[in-house]
Design an enzyme around this catalytic site. Structure first.
Site, mmCIF file in Angstrom:
data_model
loop_
_atom_site.group_PDB
_atom_site.id
_atom_site.type_symbol
_atom_site.label_atom_id
_atom_site.label_comp_id
_atom_site.label_asym_id
_atom_site.label_seq_id
_atom_site.Cartn_x
_atom_site.Cartn_y
_atom_site.Cartn_z
ATOM 1 N N PHE A 106 8.664 16.256 -1.969
ATOM 2 C CA PHE A 106 9.442 15.700 -0.849
ATOM 3 C C PHE A 106 10.804 16.373 -0.709
ATOM 4 C CE2 PHE A 106 7.581 12.005 1.384
ATOM 5 C CZ PHE A 106 6.307 12.159 0.870
ATOM 6 N N ARG A 120 1.874 8.717 15.655
ATOM 7 C CA ARG A 120 2.931 7.716 15.753
ATOM 8 C C ARG A 120 4.252 8.334 15.270
ATOM 9 N NH1 ARG A 120 -0.205 2.639 13.058
ATOM 10 N NH2 ARG A 120 -1.026 4.329 11.759
ATOM 11 N N GLU A 129 -1.425 9.158 4.599
ATOM 12 C CA GLU A 129 -2.462 9.659 5.503
ATOM 13 C C GLU A 129 -2.705 11.124 5.183
ATOM 14 O OE1 GLU A 129 -1.458 8.680 9.568
ATOM 15 O OE2 GLU A 129 -1.078 6.613 9.006
ATOM 16 N N ASN A 167 9.676 3.653 0.560
ATOM 17 C CA ASN A 167 9.681 4.438 1.803
ATOM 18 C C ASN A 167 11.086 4.896 2.173
ATOM 19 O OD1 ASN A 167 6.997 4.587 2.212
ATOM 20 N ND2 ASN A 167 6.896 3.171 3.933
ATOM 21 N N CYS A 215 5.317 4.887 9.430
ATOM 22 C CA CYS A 215 5.927 4.024 8.408
ATOM 23 C C CYS A 215 7.426 4.212 8.208
ATOM 24 C CB CYS A 215 5.201 4.211 7.080
ATOM 25 S SG CYS A 215 3.518 3.588 7.136
ATOM 26 N N LYS A 225 1.706 14.974 10.482
ATOM 27 C CA LYS A 225 1.533 15.750 9.255
ATOM 28 C C LYS A 225 0.116 16.308 9.255
ATOM 29 C CE LYS A 225 0.766 13.422 5.396
ATOM 30 N NZ LYS A 225 0.865 12.448 4.286
ATOM 31 N N GLY A 260 12.403 20.868 6.979
ATOM 32 C CA GLY A 260 11.543 21.031 8.152
ATOM 33 C C GLY A 260 12.128 20.327 9.359
ATOM 34 N N GLU A 301 0.848 -1.197 0.000
ATOM 35 C CA GLU A 301 0.000 0.000 0.000
ATOM 36 C C GLU A 301 0.881 1.244 0.000
ATOM 37 O OE1 GLU A 301 -3.427 0.451 -0.200
ATOM 38 O OE2 GLU A 301 -2.526 2.409 -0.511
ATOM 39 N N PHE A 302 0.523 2.217 -0.830
ATOM 40 C CA PHE A 302 1.330 3.436 -0.922
ATOM 41 C C PHE A 302 0.557 4.688 -0.497
ATOM 42 C CE2 PHE A 302 2.905 0.442 -4.152
ATOM 43 C CZ PHE A 302 4.204 0.283 -3.707
#
Ligand SMILES: NC(=O)c1ccc[n+]([C@@H]2O[C@H](COP(=O)([O-])OP(=O)(O)OC[C@H]3O[C@@H](n4cnc5c(N)ncnc54)[C@H](O)[C@@H]3O)[C@@H](O)[C@H]2O)c1
Length: 481
Positions: free
Chosen positions: A276, A354, A164, A235, A287, A347, A280, A160-161
């Site tokens: 990306f 988490r 959230e 990831n 993940c 985010k 920050g 799964e990509f």
């Protein structure tokens, strides 16, 4: 098709809702009875934009059910997704206990009436496709030894990509679908299941329009092991890309360059890409850290030491600490100071905490004797319940957060923070210090509002004196010395 999704967390609930929206008959199963009760009432247990309305649409069409009992759902299913958590163990290895328990239960619930496909959607280390096959077989053998040989099933890896905060759109309009499997019957089932997504021939749900120009989604078929590696490699790369932007920003700050300009300048190179690359306080979430630790562990099992992956983790940890250093530079003493954190979620548009940088920053500040106040539009309830020992004060508004604070830190770039009246909140503070950990605000606007502003990779020196117009510079250069 009849689909079962095991695990109703961030991935399982969105996956179930989307498959049901596409016309499949879905049953979502979880061992957490409280979650299932809420989902049966139509309440998502997570904050995710458009999920509630998608669940309502799915329920109206009669396409989605929620249950704690896995056996009847699996018995009637064509495809069974495993979407349970795979958190890190203390040594970095993925904890596979939820996956193992789910796989055994699936086996115990299967009979010989049809061919079924068991799909690993959880992010799992290489070899878990084989492990799931063995565990399902053991489950079948334990529950019905006589039928063992007659029960037909295939195993697929379908990583799964989704992100959230945009999980519904990411699931309906993915960049690609990856399916790893070793036999054609399994691949055929997966192709049929995903055919509406591949063809993009469904009407978009309210709030999640199809991206302009999207006509088809590539479905890539691979071996089980390649599919498992694709997820970890993706990831690891994304985390490394953010880490790279942060490293460059740290150097920009020292040499007097503006990191946002530098990142825009490199992002236009099609080999690099613009996304990306925002400097920050570092990445967080369930993940990146967990998956890099798991990949490092897998590499070590095969006798390989990945220096780049380890550096990604180290750079990110240092980046979180950069906030503390900036506060020390501005305030010198942190003991007894009141620091306000703008944002808690790892985010925007999620309530997920988490591995959130906010929690590290709050804990560190508290250890150093500071008072910490927090404000987040969505994640404060989650923080109260998940971190009851965190001695922070939850503010009722941004104004309440700013009142009498010695500094504010932007930790999460929530959209609603962009419209904050900076001059108004600066007046409420004991000291108008703003550490913008997400480069959310225009430095000039923050300075004009009375703030002592610092961002990430932003150089106040380069903006104090506006550069002369180009003609003027050329004229100055042509004058005799
Ligand atoms: N969250 C993300 O953004 C994301 C994105 C891509 C992949 N993933 C991967 O997907 C997997 C799930 O992640 P998540 O964030 O949805 O996790 P989560 O912790 O939000 O949800 C997992 C759910 O599984 C349930 N569960 C555990 N064991 C079970 C069992 N035996 N039977 C039924 N239910 C069971 C738990 O009660 C929980 O509700 C992980 O492997 C993760 O790495 C997550």
């Amino acid at each position: 098709m009849r689909v079962v999704v095991i695990g109703t967390g961030y991935v399982g609930t969105v996956t179930g809702a989307c498959f049901s929206y596409l016309g499949h008959q879905v049953t979502c199963v979880d061992t957490d009875a409280g979650k299932i009760l809420r989902l049966q009432r139509g309440e998502p247990v997570i904050y995710e934009p458009h999920l509630e309305s998608l669940l309502a649409l799915a329920a109206q069409r009669g396409g989605i059910q929620f249950a704690t009992d896995l056996a009847p759902a699996v018995a009637a299913a064509d495809v069974i997704f495993i979407a349970v958590g795979t958190p890190s163990l203390p040594n970095g290895e993925a904890n596979l206990s939820y996956l193992e328990s789910a796989a055994r239960s699936i086996g115990a619930a299967m009979d010989a009436s049809r061919f079924r496909v068991v799909v690993n959607k959880s992010t799992v280390p290489v070899g878990c496709g084989n492990l799931v096959e063995t565990l399902v077989r053991e489950g079948i053998g334990e529950a019905h030894p006589a039928e063992r040989r007659g029960v037909r099933f295939g195993v697929a890896s379908n990583p799964e990509f989704l992100r959230e905060g945009s999980a519904v759109s990411d699931s309906l309009y993915p960049d690609r679908i990856v399916v790893g499997a070793s036999d054609d019957s399994t691949l055929d089932v997966m192709r049929r299941l995903y055919s509406p997504l591949v063809a993009q021939n469904f009407d978009s749900p309210p709030g999640a329009p199809r991206p302009a120009g999207m006509t088809r989604v590539p479905l890539i078929t691979t071996t089980l092991t390649s599919a498992e590696m694709i997820k970890y490699a993706a990831n690891a790369f994304l985390a490394m890309k953010i880490g790279f932007a942060n490293e460059m920003a740290n150097i920009c700050e020292r040499v007097g360059a503006e990191a946002t300009e530098v990142m825009a300048g490199i992002g236009l190179d099609s080999r690099i890409g613009a996304r990306f690359l925002s400097p920050g306080v570092g990445w967080g979430g369930s993940c990146f850290g967990k998956d890099i630790h798991a990949l490092l562990h897998t590499a070590a099992e095969y006798g390989y030491e990945s220096r780049l992956l380890q550096a990604s983790l180290d750079v990110n940890a240092a980046q979180r600490h950069m906030v503390i250093q900036k506060l020390q530079e501005k305030l010198f003493i942190l003991k007894g100071r009141t620091i306000g954190l703008l944002g808690l979620a790892f985010k925007p548009d999620t309530d997920d905490l988490r591995d959130a940088p906010s929690v590290y920053i709050a804990e560190r500040l508290l250890q150093m004797g500071a008072r910490v106040k927090c404000y987040d539009p969505i994640a404060m309830d989650a923080c109260r319940s998940q971190y009851p020992e965190l001695r922070v004060r939850y503010a009722t508004s941004v104004d309440d957060l700013a009142s009498d604070a010695d500094a504010l830190v932007v930790v999460t770039e929530w959209d609603q923070f962009r419209s904050i009246d900076l001059a108004g909140i600066a007046r409420l503070m004991a000291k108008p210090i703003l550490v913008d950990g997400r480069n959310l605000f225009d430095p000039d606007a923050a300075l004009a509002a009375g703030f002592d502003y610092s961002g990430v990779g932003r150089c106040p020196r380069s903006r104090t004196a506006a550069p002369p117009p180009r003609e003027e510079k050329l004229a100055a250069r042509s004058q005799p010395v």
